[in-house]
Design a protein around this motif. Structure first.
Motif, PDB file in Angstrom:
ATOM      1  N   TYR A 167      16.299   7.596  -7.298  1.00 28.52           N
ATOM      2  CA  TYR A 167      17.415   7.026  -8.064  1.00 28.52           C
ATOM      3  C   TYR A 167      18.364   6.278  -7.134  1.00 28.52           C
ATOM      4  CZ  TYR A 167      15.557  10.296 -11.443  1.00 28.52           C
ATOM      5  OH  TYR A 167      14.703  10.970 -12.260  1.00 28.52           O
ATOM      6  N   THR A 168      18.967   5.230  -7.655  1.00 34.69           N
ATOM      7  CA  THR A 168      19.840   4.400  -6.823  1.00 34.69           C
ATOM      8  C   THR A 168      21.108   5.140  -6.386  1.00 34.69           C
ATOM      9  OG1 THR A 168      20.903   3.485  -8.791  1.00 34.69           O
ATOM     10  CG2 THR A 168      19.079   2.213  -7.852  1.00 34.69           C
ATOM     11  N   GLU A 169      21.534   6.124  -7.156  1.00 33.69           N
ATOM     12  CA  GLU A 169      22.784   6.832  -6.838  1.00 33.69           C
ATOM     13  C   GLU A 169      22.691   7.644  -5.550  1.00 33.69           C
ATOM     14  OE1 GLU A 169      21.340   6.769  -9.763  1.00 33.69           O
ATOM     15  OE2 GLU A 169      22.799   6.250 -11.289  1.00 33.69           O
ATOM     16  N   GLY A 170      21.511   8.181  -5.253  1.00 31.84           N
ATOM     17  CA  GLY A 170      21.342   9.017  -4.060  1.00 31.84           C
ATOM     18  C   GLY A 170      22.145  10.300  -4.160  1.00 31.84           C
ATOM     19  N   TYR A 171      22.468  10.861  -3.007  1.00 29.04           N
ATOM     20  CA  TYR A 171      23.213  12.124  -2.979  1.00 29.04           C
ATOM     21  C   TYR A 171      24.683  11.887  -3.285  1.00 29.04           C
ATOM     22  CZ  TYR A 171      19.175  14.331  -0.845  1.00 29.04           C
ATOM     23  OH  TYR A 171      17.916  14.822  -0.622  1.00 29.04           O
TER      24      TYR A 171
END
Ligand SMILES: [Mg+2]
Length: 105
Positions: free
Chosen positions: A17-21
């Motif tokens: 996912y583009t959001e990451g951590y």
């Protein structure tokens, strides 16, 4: 299964996912939240607090799994190898607390 495998699975899942951590404080808030869900389930199963009839049932194992997932997120986001530090913790307990408890015969 080592924690390295757990951390890798979590990393692969998050990184699709583009959001990451999330930021460490956000992950910590989630960890506290999930730990509270473990406490709530233990209180329901072993303590005096019974579930309301409207409350959804949950499984203690699932809640512990949520804690492990979130802890892996925190460690991954900070580049911490849990296996490395878990080995250090076990060494500490093995040395410091070796005479603390009565050993089984
Ligand atoms: Mg949970």
């Amino acid at each position: 299964m080592s924690m390295r495998s757990v951390q890798k699975q979590v990393d692969e899942w998050v990184n699709q996912y583009t959001e990451g951590y999330s930021k460490p404080l956000e992950i910590l808030a989630r960890l506290v939240e999930e730990t509270g869900e473990v406490a709530r389930e233990i209180n329901h199963q072993f303590g005096p607090k019974k579930k309301k009839s409207t409350e959804k049932s949950s499984n203690l194992g699932d809640e512990i799994g949520d804690v492990i997932f979130t802890l892996a997120c925190l460690a991954n986001s900070l580049g911490i190898d849990i296996d490395k530090y878990f080995a250090r913790v076990m060494k500490k307990y093995s040395q410091r607390d070796k005479n603390r408890f009565k050993k089984k015969p």
